[in-house]
Design a protein around this motif. Structure first.
Motif, PDB file in Angstrom:
ATOM      1  N   LEU A 219      23.678  84.747  53.293  1.00  0.00           N
ATOM      2  CA  LEU A 219      23.960  84.874  54.675  1.00  0.00           C
ATOM      3  C   LEU A 219      24.333  83.794  55.420  1.00  0.00           C
ATOM      4  O   LEU A 219      25.328  83.809  56.083  1.00  0.00           O
ATOM      5  CB  LEU A 219      22.476  85.235  55.365  1.00  0.00           C
ATOM      6  N   LEU A 220      24.108  82.465  54.759  1.00  0.00           N
ATOM      7  CA  LEU A 220      24.685  81.336  55.326  1.00  0.00           C
ATOM      8  C   LEU A 220      26.195  81.297  54.892  1.00  0.00           C
ATOM      9  O   LEU A 220      26.789  80.525  55.707  1.00  0.00           O
ATOM     10  CB  LEU A 220      23.923  80.187  54.729  1.00  0.00           C
ATOM     11  N   LEU A 221      26.666  81.697  53.559  1.00  0.00           N
ATOM     12  CA  LEU A 221      27.906  81.556  53.235  1.00  0.00           C
ATOM     13  C   LEU A 221      28.622  82.500  54.120  1.00  0.00           C
ATOM     14  O   LEU A 221      29.991  82.482  54.332  1.00  0.00           O
ATOM     15  CB  LEU A 221      27.999  82.210  51.999  1.00  0.00           C
ATOM     16  N   LEU A 222      28.233  83.628  54.850  1.00  0.00           N
ATOM     17  CA  LEU A 222      28.872  84.341  55.638  1.00  0.00           C
ATOM     18  C   LEU A 222      29.011  83.585  57.036  1.00  0.00           C
ATOM     19  O   LEU A 222      30.229  83.677  57.521  1.00  0.00           O
ATOM     20  CB  LEU A 222      27.991  85.626  55.945  1.00  0.00           C
ATOM     21  N   ILE A 223      28.168  82.756  57.443  1.00  0.00           N
ATOM     22  CA  ILE A 223      28.359  81.976  58.484  1.00  0.00           C
ATOM     23  C   ILE A 223      29.324  80.923  58.267  1.00  0.00           C
ATOM     24  O   ILE A 223      30.347  80.418  59.017  1.00  0.00           O
ATOM     25  CB  ILE A 223      27.072  81.142  58.984  1.00  0.00           C
ATOM     26  N   GLY A 224      29.236  80.311  56.904  1.00  0.00           N
ATOM     27  CA  GLY A 224      30.497  79.351  56.387  1.00  0.00           C
ATOM     28  C   GLY A 224      31.760  79.987  56.550  1.00  0.00           C
ATOM     29  O   GLY A 224      32.801  79.281  57.218  1.00  0.00           O
ATOM     30  N   LEU A 225      31.972  81.239  56.240  1.00  0.00           N
ATOM     31  CA  LEU A 225      33.521  81.859  56.358  1.00  0.00           C
ATOM     32  C   LEU A 225      33.721  81.812  57.872  1.00  0.00           C
ATOM     33  O   LEU A 225      34.917  81.741  58.250  1.00  0.00           O
ATOM     34  CB  LEU A 225      33.346  83.380  55.844  1.00  0.00           C
ATOM     35  N   ILE A 226      32.754  82.300  58.631  1.00  0.00           N
ATOM     36  CA  ILE A 226      33.118  82.297  60.131  1.00  0.00           C
ATOM     37  C   ILE A 226      33.780  80.865  60.507  1.00  0.00           C
ATOM     38  O   ILE A 226      34.536  80.788  61.531  1.00  0.00           O
ATOM     39  CB  ILE A 226      31.946  82.820  60.811  1.00  0.00           C
ATOM     40  N   ALA A 227      33.004  80.069  60.248  1.00  0.00           N
ATOM     41  CA  ALA A 227      33.500  78.456  60.397  1.00  0.00           C
ATOM     42  C   ALA A 227      34.919  78.209  60.133  1.00  0.00           C
ATOM     43  O   ALA A 227      35.837  77.657  60.921  1.00  0.00           O
ATOM     44  CB  ALA A 227      32.445  77.353  59.828  1.00  0.00           C
ATOM     45  N   PHE A 228      35.375  78.711  58.841  1.00  0.00           N
ATOM     46  CA  PHE A 228      36.534  78.341  58.201  1.00  0.00           C
ATOM     47  C   PHE A 228      37.723  79.221  59.108  1.00  0.00           C
ATOM     48  O   PHE A 228      38.583  78.857  59.406  1.00  0.00           O
ATOM     49  CB  PHE A 228      36.496  78.891  56.739  1.00  0.00           C
ATOM     50  N   ILE A 229      37.243  80.451  59.422  1.00  0.00           N
ATOM     51  CA  ILE A 229      37.998  81.280  60.576  1.00  0.00           C
ATOM     52  C   ILE A 229      38.220  80.709  61.843  1.00  0.00           C
ATOM     53  O   ILE A 229      39.344  80.357  62.448  1.00  0.00           O
ATOM     54  CB  ILE A 229      37.509  82.703  60.587  1.00  0.00           C
ATOM     55  N   CYS A 230      37.228  79.900  62.361  1.00  0.00           N
ATOM     56  CA  CYS A 230      37.715  79.277  63.603  1.00  0.00           C
ATOM     57  C   CYS A 230      38.301  77.940  63.470  1.00  0.00           C
ATOM     58  O   CYS A 230      39.158  77.591  64.412  1.00  0.00           O
ATOM     59  CB  CYS A 230      36.074  78.832  64.291  1.00  0.00           C
ATOM     60  N   TYR A 231      38.140  77.367  62.306  1.00  0.00           N
ATOM     61  CA  TYR A 231      39.025  76.033  62.103  1.00  0.00           C
ATOM     62  C   TYR A 231      40.515  76.543  61.900  1.00  0.00           C
ATOM     63  O   TYR A 231      41.267  75.787  62.287  1.00  0.00           O
ATOM     64  CB  TYR A 231      38.709  75.277  60.480  1.00  0.00           C
ATOM     65  N   ALA A 232      40.692  77.839  61.478  1.00  0.00           N
ATOM     66  CA  ALA A 232      42.101  78.427  61.228  1.00  0.00           C
ATOM     67  C   ALA A 232      42.772  78.261  62.410  1.00  0.00           C
ATOM     68  O   ALA A 232      43.832  78.078  62.623  1.00  0.00           O
ATOM     69  CB  ALA A 232      42.166  79.425  60.451  1.00  0.00           C
TER      70      ALA A 232
END
Length: 473
Positions: A219-232
């Motif tokens: 579940l935390l990795l899913l949050i990490g993916l969202i952080a990468f999308i925001c960075y994009a």
């Protein structure tokens, strides 16, 4: 031109540090998953039948595809061709998919399933010299499936590593580069601290379950993916501001440019230093909890509280050392000091801790290792942009990570085999003697010290600037 540079998004301290937090957050969650099973070695043996050999092969599987399928090299090329934001999101998706497979393998649902029956019949390879895979005859089905998931996760997390390094250089070059990399590493180290304390606690909730911490980490990795999308979105805005004047647009990466990286002697020195340092750190992390349990008679939770000072101390010190490097330099010297501390630490665990069985000695050894681990990333990663062209950074980091992954693949299995062979007839996971594995780790520190001295001599002769500050006045 001057006016344009002054209005770039990365010239705003708030913007570039926000970008760093987004990148570092994703790596924080990646590091949590990477070591989520490390404090549970005892539980894996009693609940899933993973002996030290099976556990070592699982631990080494993370880097298998990166090393033998050259995925990291391809990841570097993708990064240089497609850019930071595309590669960041791709790495986040791959991490999440691999972690989901790993999670399923250690759940109760896997036991008795068709997948378990298939894995029992699959990949039963002999333990022969030619078998470079993590799989072997007699390896538990859950360990095989976990290793497959861990392989894919490893592709994603190592791709994320080079992408984050490239992204930090993009936002911080000529500014607080070493400090930024130190902060990113510090946040990642906190992830390890969270694991060694939290994983045993989550697993021990009634009913005891080795899979529960893994599910939380997914579940935390899913949050990490969202952080990468925001960075994009931030990265896109910066690229728009930089426009076609960016040197990477004028002089694009070509595959033939890899020859410039492979032909550099000083680059190879840095790469070999990296593999030696990290092979003495990350594989050790996967055995540290059990080592402390065996030497101190602790539970996994108690051992986790001792080991907790390693990632937390490294997290606290790394930014301070990064700031020192930015302003004062001395990168090559720091690498040598880190090697010396690493040697002292592992020799302490090999000889002093078993003789004294002292928690104080354990804490002192862990603190030394934390300082050593702080010196290395703070000095090593900011040195790479001084050795290669900016447009080759993605591939340069990829090559270093690929070489590093060779060690990270081999040494968990080497240590697992050394541990088992040096403890004949020992079946109790709390009775292992760790002297031989610790000597192996200390020998890596000796080799790193020699290469660090060589690197400093090369820098003195050819003036790469490894001992110079990163901030240019």
């Amino acid at each position: 031109m001057t006016e344009k540079v002054q209005t770039l998004l990365r010239d705003s301290a708030a913007a570039r540090w926000t970008a760093l937090v987004l990148l570092a957050s994703a790596m924080f969650f990646g590091y949590i998953f990477m070591d989520i099973l490390s404090p549970l070695q005892e539980l894996l043996q009693t609940q899933r039948g993973w002996d030290p050999t099976a556990y070592g092969h699982y631990a080494g599987s993370e880097t298998f595809l990166n090393v033998f399928v050259f995925f990291l090299i391809f990841a570097g090329i993708i990064l240089d061709k497609m850019g930071v934001r595309f590669t960041a999101i791709l790495s986040g998706v791959v991490m999440l998919c691999g972690a989901a497979i790993n999670f399923y393998a250690v759940t109760e649902a896997f036991i008795g399933s068709g997948a378990e029956a298939f894995m029992n019949r699959f990949l039963n390879l002999p333990m022969a010299w030619w078998n470079i895979t993590p799989f072997f005859d007699g390896m538990p089905a859950s360990a095989k499936m976990s290793a497959i998931g861990f392989m894919f996760f490893g592709c994603g997390v190592e791709m994320a590593g080079i992408t984050v390094s490239r992204g930090i250089v993009k936002w911080f070059k000529g500014k607080e580069l070493a400090l930024a990399m130190g902060v990113e590493m510090a946040i990642a180290r906190v992830g390890v601290a969270v694991v060694v304390l939290g994983s045993p606690v989550i697993a021990s909730i009634t009913p005891v379950s080795v899979s529960r911490p893994v599910g939380v980490a997914v579940l935390l990795l899913l949050i990490g993916l969202i952080a990468f999308i925001c960075y994009a979105f931030m990265d896109k805005k910066l690229d728009t501001q930089m426009g076609m004047s960016d040197e990477e647009k004028d002089d694009p990466f070509k595959i033939s440019d890899l020859g410039k990286i492979f032909s550099s002697k000083v680059f190879w020195l840095v790469a070999l230093l990296c593999v030696l340092y990290y092979s003495a750190i990350f594989p050790f992390q996967k055995y540290a909890i059990n080592m402390l349990q065996c030497n101190l008679g602790y539970t996994a939770e108690q051992a986790g509280r001792v080991f907790f000072v390693f990632p937390l101390g490294a997290a606290a010190i790394t930014p301070l050392l990064g700031n020192f490097l930015d302003r004062k330099g001395k990168g090559a010297s720091m690498l040598m000091l880190g090697a010396i501390l690493m040697i002292v630490c592992h020799l302490t665990f090999a000889f002093v801790l078993p003789a004294t069985q002292s928690a104080l000695i354990a804490y002192l050894g862990i603190i030394l290792l934390g300082i050593s681990f702080s010196l290395v990333p703070a000095a090593l990663w900011p040195s790479v942009p001084k050795l290669v062209d900016n447009r080759l950074l993605g591939s340069a980091y990829a090559v270093i990570f690929w070489i590093q992954n060779i060690g990270l693949y081999a040494f968990p299995m080497i240590i697992g085999s050394v541990l088992k062979n040096s403890n004949p007839g020992v079946d109790d996971p709390l009775k292992y003697n760790y002297e031989a594995p610790m000597i192996v780790f200390a020998s890596l520190g000796v080799l790193a010290l020699i290469l660090g001295f060589w690197l400093k001599m090369e820098d003195r002769r050819k003036h790469y600037g490894l001992e110079e500050p990163n901030i240019k006045k």
